[in-house]
Design a protein around this motif. Structure first.
Motif, mmCIF file in Angstrom:
data_model
loop_
_atom_site.group_PDB
_atom_site.id
_atom_site.type_symbol
_atom_site.label_atom_id
_atom_site.label_comp_id
_atom_site.label_asym_id
_atom_site.label_seq_id
_atom_site.Cartn_x
_atom_site.Cartn_y
_atom_site.Cartn_z
ATOM 1 N N ILE A 433 -13.278 -27.555 -0.361
ATOM 2 C CA ILE A 433 -12.966 -27.604 -1.714
ATOM 3 C C ILE A 433 -14.370 -27.091 -2.495
ATOM 4 N N ALA A 434 -15.367 -27.488 -2.110
ATOM 5 C CA ALA A 434 -16.641 -27.105 -2.789
ATOM 6 C C ALA A 434 -16.858 -25.779 -2.666
ATOM 7 N N ARG A 435 -16.449 -25.159 -1.528
ATOM 8 C CA ARG A 435 -16.560 -23.541 -1.292
ATOM 9 C C ARG A 435 -15.621 -22.871 -2.306
ATOM 10 N N ASP A 436 -14.319 -23.540 -2.379
ATOM 11 C CA ASP A 436 -13.344 -23.073 -3.385
ATOM 12 C C ASP A 436 -13.648 -22.777 -4.760
ATOM 13 N N ILE A 437 -14.506 -24.099 -5.091
ATOM 14 C CA ILE A 437 -15.004 -24.030 -6.899
ATOM 15 C C ILE A 437 -16.643 -23.554 -6.668
ATOM 16 N N GLY A 438 -17.153 -22.917 -5.805
ATOM 17 C CA GLY A 438 -18.486 -22.253 -5.995
ATOM 18 C C GLY A 438 -19.555 -23.500 -5.929
ATOM 19 N N VAL A 439 -19.440 -24.680 -5.393
ATOM 20 C CA VAL A 439 -20.607 -25.394 -5.531
ATOM 21 C C VAL A 439 -20.975 -26.115 -4.051
ATOM 22 N N LYS A 440 -20.565 -25.202 -3.124
ATOM 23 C CA LYS A 440 -20.867 -25.641 -1.536
ATOM 24 C C LYS A 440 -22.545 -25.337 -1.643
ATOM 25 N N PRO A 441 -23.265 -25.897 -1.215
ATOM 26 C CA PRO A 441 -24.729 -25.883 -1.365
ATOM 27 C C PRO A 441 -24.836 -24.907 -0.122
ATOM 28 N N SER A 442 -25.558 -23.643 -0.419
ATOM 29 C CA SER A 442 -26.033 -22.522 0.577
ATOM 30 C C SER A 442 -27.376 -22.795 1.077
ATOM 31 N N PHE A 443 -27.534 -23.063 2.256
ATOM 32 C CA PHE A 443 -28.742 -23.247 2.905
ATOM 33 C C PHE A 443 -29.797 -21.942 2.537
ATOM 34 N N TRP A 444 -29.118 -20.834 2.887
ATOM 35 C CA TRP A 444 -29.901 -19.601 2.524
ATOM 36 C C TRP A 444 -30.447 -19.178 1.172
ATOM 37 N N ARG A 445 -29.597 -19.743 0.313
ATOM 38 C CA ARG A 445 -29.974 -19.645 -1.134
ATOM 39 C C ARG A 445 -30.786 -20.690 -1.576
ATOM 40 N N LEU A 446 -30.779 -21.971 -0.942
ATOM 41 C CA LEU A 446 -31.687 -22.807 -1.459
ATOM 42 C C LEU A 446 -33.216 -22.810 -0.765
ATOM 43 N N VAL A 447 -33.216 -22.132 0.456
ATOM 44 C CA VAL A 447 -34.299 -22.159 1.135
ATOM 45 C C VAL A 447 -35.443 -21.313 0.593
#
Ligand SMILES: Cc1cc2nc3c(=O)[nH]c(=O)nc-3n(C[C@H](O)[C@H](O)[C@H](O)COP(=O)(O)OP(=O)(O)OC[C@H]3O[C@@H](n4cnc5c(N)ncnc54)[C@H](O)[C@@H]3O)c2cc1C
Ligand SMILES: NC(=O)c1ccc[n+]([C@@H]2O[C@H](COP(=O)([O-])OP(=O)(O)OC[C@H]3O[C@@H](n4cnc5c(N)ncnc54)[C@H](OP(=O)(O)O)[C@@H]3O)[C@@H](O)[C@H]2O)c1
Length: 532
Positions: A433-447
């Motif tokens: 669900i988080a992916r569908d609404i664009g809030v799933k934490p992305s390891f590569w963006r955060l790193v």
């Protein structure tokens, strides 16, 4: 422009999350609550909340740790212990209401008696009839809404299975819904039916003072403690990294974990299924109650006698009382079955939220799930998704794609858990669900932004606050909070004894703890693989 009005039924955990999500997306929430207080079943009353349906018992302590069961942008206060009682959880919900000023959107003592499509209005709109709670509903008021969030809960209608001879049994029969305290069971012989958390808690508590408790289960049960040996909440082991570990490894690890807490065979609890495909019990007391003979595990009941029960293994016991801890039937009495049926096998909810057959997706069901982990973070994501769909920010796939998804999902669930079970959800579901609404934490963006945060988010406990790190309505305090959540788990229990250690020192320690946990998980995975 006129704000879209959203009717919300119920002000429990789901309803509060729904109000907040509507406000975030610029929708106008109007929430009806049949009782006089927020919180749903977390609002404990000695009489079980006549108007509220679902209820808890006096000694109930959450089986999910505080940092894993809070909303994503509102942590528990520092006085809350790692596992809150129902009173502390209710206080938390009250604080959440105050912080985001949610109460003014709730009409209390008002029951929704009917939700219908609003014929003659704009397609997709809804007509809602409400009445004063406790009345017969004839003096109903009507309201029109652009959209509806059904947040009425799933634990209202006790499920009492039929047994041969039950009508002739002369002892007292009750359901766990009405259980409050063990007082009246002192010195009595009691049968508790079921293998869920209610059965475990009630058998363990009644077992302290009853003459004997017989715990009747149709299969055995996997029991997990809340805590590891170092009294660390076990649910803090749920991490994103685990999603990439092959299922047979996690399954065997879970079995080992449960067996190291209580050897099932020695206590008559052995089970034909594994903890992945069957409900399990979270309980810290029952093992000792079994070991001290206060509680005895028994098989399924074959029939009731006049004075007690006969089990399928042929043994008989006399019983003064029988408590059915046999769960609940889902029911939506205010909805016609062509909108959303109460019968689980007839429901078609896309990702457990949107009835697929609607032309316009203006109705969402929030919280019709069985959570492995905290309910709040799951229903919060469902509500955020629904609010975005109502507002046209997020689109749903076409009818055919949704129907196909529902069929595959049903097949998968039925093959794992059996038909007609409330859908079990875990981290995989919230990530979806988080992916569908664009809030799933992305390891590569955060790193690139903050390497230690990226590391913690992936390998550390999957805290709800991670769903506020990026995307719509992210929270500026989320990164800082995510780094201290592990530490905050113990803020109340460390109390005044930590002055000598600086908070940065403690942060380093919690980072080391996470590293160690990752290492242990990796080593265990290897051990389990070698054993297999
Ligand atoms: C005994 C027990 C213990 C639990 N322990 C935990 C735990 O430790 N951790 C955890 O995360 N989850 C736990 N749960 C799961 C629990 O379901 C969720 O935590 C959560 O409370 C569900 O919230 P809800 O808002 O969906 O439903 P509810 O809490 O049931 O709230 C629904 C609300 O809707 C109102 N309502 C219903 N029908 C109407 C109507 N027609 N009109 C107006 N108002 C209406 C009700 O009065 C109620 O206030 C437990 C459940 C039970 C039964
Ligand atoms: N401390 C806590 O936090 C706490 C305490 C209590 C409850 N809860 C939560 O509250 C929710 C409800 O829990 P619950 O335990 O009341 O209900 P539940 O989880 O639905 O468990 C019902 C139990 O009854 C059994 N059962 C159903 N029909 C039966 C039959 N005909 N004969 C024999 N057994 C039968 C089920 O067996 P099968 O599995 O074989 O179907 C299951 O073991 C859950 O989400 C739970 O986690 C939490």
């Amino acid at each position: 422009m006129e704000r879209k009005r959203v009717g919300i039924i119920g002000a429990g955990v789901s309803g509060l999350a729904a109000i907040k999500a509507c406000l975030e997306e610029g929708l106008e929430p109007v929430c009806f609550e049949q009782s006089e207080e927020i919180g749903g079943l977390w609002h404990y009353t000695d009489d079980g909340g006549q108007k509220q349906g679902a209820s808890m018992y006096k000694s109930l302590i959450s089986n999910v740790s505080r940092e894993m069961s809070c909303f994503s942008d509102f942590p528990f206060d520092k006085h809350t212990p790692p596992y809150p009682s129902h009173t502390q959880f209710h206080q938390y919900l009250q604080q959440y209401c105050n912080r985001f000023d949610l109460r003014k959107y709730i009409t209390f003592n008002t029951q929704v008696v009917k939700v219908q499509r609003a014929e003659g209005f704009v397609e997709g709109e809804w007509l809602v009839n409400t009445a004063d709670a406790g009345t017969d509903g004839t003096e109903a008021r009507q309201h029109v809404f652009h959209a509806i969030m059904v947040c009425s809960g799933t634990y209202h209608q006790p499920h009492i299975p039929s047994f041969v001879g039950l009508e002739n049994y002369q002892g007292t029969v009750t359901h766990s819904q009405s259980y409050r305290t063990p007082d009246r069971f002192q010195g009595k012989s009691v049968v508790v039916i079921g293998a869920g958390n209610s059965a475990g808690d009630i058998a363990a508590e009644v077992g302290l003072t009853a003459s004997k408790v017989y715990l009747s289960m149709r299969d055995g049960v996997w029991i997990f403690p809340r805590l590891t040996r170092s009294a660390r909440p076990l649910d803090l082991s749920i991490s994103r990294a685990l999603l990439n570990v092959p299922e047979f490894v996690t399954r065997n690890y879970l079995k080992m974990l449960s067996r190291s807490h209580i050897n099932q065979v020695n206590y008559g609890l052995d089970h034909t299924k594994d903890p992945f495909t069957h409900g399990f019990m979270v309980n810290d007391e029952i093992a000792f109650r079994l070991a001290s003979g206060k509680v005895l595990a028994k098989s399924d009941i074959a029939e009731f006698t006049r004075t007690g029960v006969k089990f399928v293994d042929g043994s008989n016991v006399d019983a003064d009382e029988v408590i059915f801890a046999t769960g609940y039937d889902v029911s939506f009495p205010f909805l016609d079955s062509d909108i959303h049926p109460s019968s689980l096998q007839d429901q078609e909810l896309y990702k457990l939220v949107f009835p697929v057959h609607m032309k316009k997706h203006t109705l969402a069901v929030i919280g019709e799930i069985r959570n492995r982990g905290g309910a709040s973070p799951v229903v919060e994501l469902q509500a955020r998704w629904a609010a975005q769909v109502f507002q046209g920010i997020t689109q749903l796939p076409d009818h055919h794609t949704m129907l196909e998804h529902v069929r595959r999902d049903r097949q998968y669930r039925d093959s794992r858990f059996g038909p007609n079970k409330l859908p079990v959800v875990d981290l995989r579901y919230t990530e979806d669900i988080a992916r569908d609404i664009g809030v799933k934490p992305s390891f590569w963006r955060l790193v690139f932004r903050d390497p230690s945060l990226a590391f913690l988010t992936y390998f550390g406990p999957a805290f709800p606050v991670h769903y506020r790190l990026q995307g719509r309505h992210s929270w500026s305090g989320a990164a800082e909070y995510a780094k201290t959540a592990l530490l905050n788990t113990y803020s109340a229990t460390r109390a005044g004894r930590v002055q000598s250690r600086s908070s940065s020192q403690l942060k380093v320690n919690s980072l080391i703890t996470v590293l160690l946990v990752c290492l242990i998980v990796a080593v265990l995975a290897v051990i389990v693989m070698i054993k297999i």
